[in-house]
Design a protein around this motif. Structure first.
Motif, mmCIF file in Angstrom:
data_model
loop_
_atom_site.group_PDB
_atom_site.id
_atom_site.type_symbol
_atom_site.label_atom_id
_atom_site.label_comp_id
_atom_site.label_asym_id
_atom_site.label_seq_id
_atom_site.Cartn_x
_atom_site.Cartn_y
_atom_site.Cartn_z
ATOM 1 N N SER A 188 65.450 20.703 9.944
ATOM 2 C CA SER A 188 66.489 19.665 10.049
ATOM 3 C C SER A 188 66.645 19.180 11.491
ATOM 4 C CB SER A 188 67.823 20.161 9.502
ATOM 5 O OG SER A 188 68.404 21.114 10.357
ATOM 6 N N ILE A 189 66.503 20.074 12.451
ATOM 7 C CA ILE A 189 66.592 19.690 13.872
ATOM 8 C C ILE A 189 65.419 18.785 14.240
ATOM 9 C CG2 ILE A 189 66.408 20.549 16.249
ATOM 10 C CD1 ILE A 189 67.994 23.059 15.227
ATOM 11 N N LEU A 190 64.210 19.167 13.829
ATOM 12 C CA LEU A 190 63.023 18.390 14.183
ATOM 13 C C LEU A 190 62.979 17.019 13.516
ATOM 14 C CD1 LEU A 190 60.319 21.216 14.108
ATOM 15 C CD2 LEU A 190 61.254 20.063 16.121
ATOM 16 N N GLU A 191 63.578 16.904 12.338
ATOM 17 C CA GLU A 191 63.519 15.643 11.607
ATOM 18 C C GLU A 191 64.642 14.682 11.964
ATOM 19 O OE1 GLU A 191 63.176 16.867 7.512
ATOM 20 O OE2 GLU A 191 60.996 17.090 7.696
ATOM 21 N N LYS A 192 65.522 15.079 12.868
ATOM 22 C CA LYS A 192 66.615 14.176 13.299
ATOM 23 C C LYS A 192 66.091 13.049 14.126
ATOM 24 C CE LYS A 192 70.592 17.161 13.123
ATOM 25 N NZ LYS A 192 71.639 17.804 13.831
#
Length: 111
Positions: free
Chosen positions: A107-111
């Motif tokens: 979720s952090i990387l896809e922000k």
């Protein structure tokens, strides 16, 4: 994972040490990893230098296509700090904790 502290200067390289604090089964665990193998963009192997039980963690990355990468995570170790009955369930509990952490990273990387 609750906190991460670099014990050696960044960036990551062979010999880097990173301290982690995590909560697992209601217990706070503090452990320190040392990087024992690092191939940028391909593989990272860390082994505990200090902590409740010896453990090795291996991350690998493989390109699926130009927009996607598959990351795999493998943990191995000997949970000596837990009783024998609990040790029987450690594999599935570690898997659940890893999945939770990986979802957070995703979720952090896809922000």
């Amino acid at each position: 994972m609750h906190s991460v502290e670099w014990k050696t200067p960044k960036p990551i390289m062979l010999g880097s040490r990173i301290a982690f604090k995590a909560k697992f089964l209601g217990r706070e665990l503090a452990y320190e990893y040392e990087v024992i193998e690092y191939i940028p963009g391909k593989k990272l192997v860390m082994k505990t230098a200090h902590g409740p039980f010896p453990m090795e963690t291996i991350y690998t990355w493989n390109a699926i296509d130009e927009n996607q990468t598959r990351m795999t995570l493998r943990n191995s170790g000997n949970p000596t700090g837990f009783n024998k009955v609990l040790s029987l369930f450690m594999r599935s509990m570690m898997r659940g904790a890893n999945i939770k952490d990986l979802k957070k990273i995703k979720s952090i990387l896809e922000k």
